[in-house]
Design a protein around this motif. Structure first.
Motif: not given
Length: 483
Positions: A57-59, A95-97, A124-142
């Motif tokens: 995911n890094y360039f 990318p977004k889940r 081709n990059v890795y697409v997360q199945q779940e958000l990182d914990p800190e992004i869940r808190l900042l931007a919501s999981d649901a």
């Protein structure tokens, strides 16, 4: 401006090589030709540790000869999102889940005649199945985005100065430890414009808000609901167990983003000293230096938009226990006037309350309101109900024994000043789940008039007549807190 655009797809076979870098060529930046562009930039794809990775995911990129370029992609709304700019640099694509792992970005070269050449790259990059914990808190999981507003509950001040690192981060975020001075009202902004970069007020007052999205974009809205600033954000070095700094919030788009007494400096990198589903505290030390008890700037924000995050937690296996909000003085269940207005006044100040019970002994005298006249163990102040991320709810006696269970959901489409959501459940699954003076009716839909990560207040009007809000007819209330 004339544009020349052509497409170069990074083949899957190339991405699996040990070094996915492109070849290099020299070119004349004054009259850049399309067939020279690809060889003029070297791009390397890596993982978070800097090791070459076919799905990283890094360039990083470099130009040879050194040439100013900008790297960008497009957001879901079609707007251009700048990732990097310079002769060389680095950026990430997360990318977004559920997104396509084949992600495209663009490299823009501008010739001396002001014409553009745009190179298109797809990796081709890795697409997360779940958000990182800190992004869940900042931007919501649901919900994929989350609204943050000024938090005046911490000593009344939401921005100001303090002594740097007076204790742990939680003491600053929860109690304002170390605070020297702070703004507490809309009127304060007029007197503090000297701290801004342009001496102007942009509507960042108490009714302003900022929205963080799981696409990594922060957008600020003024008190009229108009977007006036937007920028990417990232969180780095996140450690929720750290005593002082949980991580760095990197962005230029937060409300009133200025370091105090700096002539308008926008740090762009803030220490996250406290972060939960509904609270965030940022700190920036004077000039960026981290000397003990030197001057620092603080920001207090709060959020009530992430209903599931506050009520349940995050992750597929998350769950949260809610018990009676017992303190020996305030009531936990009773009746009230269906008063309308701000639901938070009911949850915080018990606005409209007529009568109620404060403890287990009080609830045991009210068994005439139950469906069977019997005690079930949830009259105990140690009783609780559990909400799970799978959508299940279970009602427990003080001993922990399950009394009843079922399913639940939050309906946020009904949100207004009075309530943040409706809680729809299987009958009999919250604590003492009876409508008062109803002969034992157990409602299946409750109004959530107040919710934070630690408090919840539910209301049910007489006979379920939600349309009578503000009529001051009888209603039942429940006060809970996180266990």
């Amino acid at each position: 401006m004339k544009k020349t655009i052509f497409f170069l797809m990074a083949a899957a076979g190339i991405l699996t090589a040990c070094d996915p870098s492109q070849s290099e060529k020299d070119f004349d930046p004054v009259s850049l030709a399309a067939n020279d562009v690809d060889g003029a930039i070297t791009i390397t794809q890596t993982d978070a540790n800097g090791s070459p990775a076919a799905d990283g995911n890094y360039f990083t990129y470099t130009t040879n000869p050194a040439t100013m370029v900008s790297v960008f992609n497009y957001l879901s709304d079609g707007s251009e999102n700048q990732l990097a700019r310079g002769f060389s640099g680095s950026f990430s694509i997360k990318p977004k889940r559920g997104s396509d792992p084949n992600q495209t970005f663009y490299v823009r070269f501008v010739n001396s005649d002001n014409s553009e050449v745009i190179l298109t790259k797809t990796y081709n990059v890795y697409v997360q199945q779940e958000l990182d914990p800190e992004i869940r808190l900042l931007a919501s999981d649901a919900y994929g985005k989350k609204i943050w507003k000024w938090d005046t509950s911490i000593t009344g001040a939401f921005w100001g100065n303090m002594g740097y690192q007076p204790g742990d981060g939680a003491s600053v975020g929860m109690t304002g430890n170390g605070q020297w001075w702070g703004m507490t009202s809309d009127e304060d902004f007029a007197g503090q414009l000297g701290h801004s970069h342009d001496g102007a007020y942009h509507g960042e007052g108490l009714n302003a808000w900022m929205e963080f999205s799981d696409e990594g974009i922060s957008t600020c809205y003024n008190e009229n609901g108009e977007a006036y600033m937007s920028a990417p954000f990232t969180v780095t070095e996140y450690d929720p167990n750290a005593e002082w700094r949980k991580g760095w919030l990197n962005t230029t788009a937060i409300l009133w983003p200025y370091e105090i007494n700096s002539g308008g400096n926008v740090p762009g990198k803030y220490e996250i000293v406290y972060l939960t589903a509904d609270k965030m505290c940022l700190v920036y030390p004077d000039g960026g230096s981290q000397g003990s008890w030197g001057e620092a700037t603080f920001w207090h924000f709060c959020s009530n938009s992430d209903i599931e995050g506050m009520a349940v937690g995050y992750g597929k296996e998350a769950s949260k226990d809610w018990t009676w909000d017992y303190d020996g003085t305030n009531t936990v269940w009773g009746n009230m006037g269906y008063c309308g207005g701000s639901g938070s006044d009911v949850g915080i100040n018990r606005n409209g309350q007529w009568w109620g019970v404060t403890d287990e002994e009080g609830l045991l005298t009210q068994l005439g309101h139950t469906n069977d006249g019997a005690a079930h163990g949830d009259e105990s102040m140690n009783a609780f109900f559990t909400l799970s991320a799978e959508g299940t709810i279970s009602r427990h006696a003080g001993s922990g024994t399950v009394i009843n269970s079922g399913t639940f959901e939050f309906d946020t489409s009904v949100a207004n000043d009075w309530k943040v959501a409706n809680l729809n459940t299987t009958a009999g699954t919250i604590l003492f789940p009876y409508e008062i003076n109803s002969g034992g009716n157990m409602p299946t839909s409750f109004e959530v008039v107040y919710l934070t990560g630690s408090k919840m207040c539910l209301v049910y009007p007489d006979g379920g007549d939600f349309s009578s809000n503000g009529s001051w007819g009888e209603a039942t209330y429940w006060h809970f807190k996180a266990k």
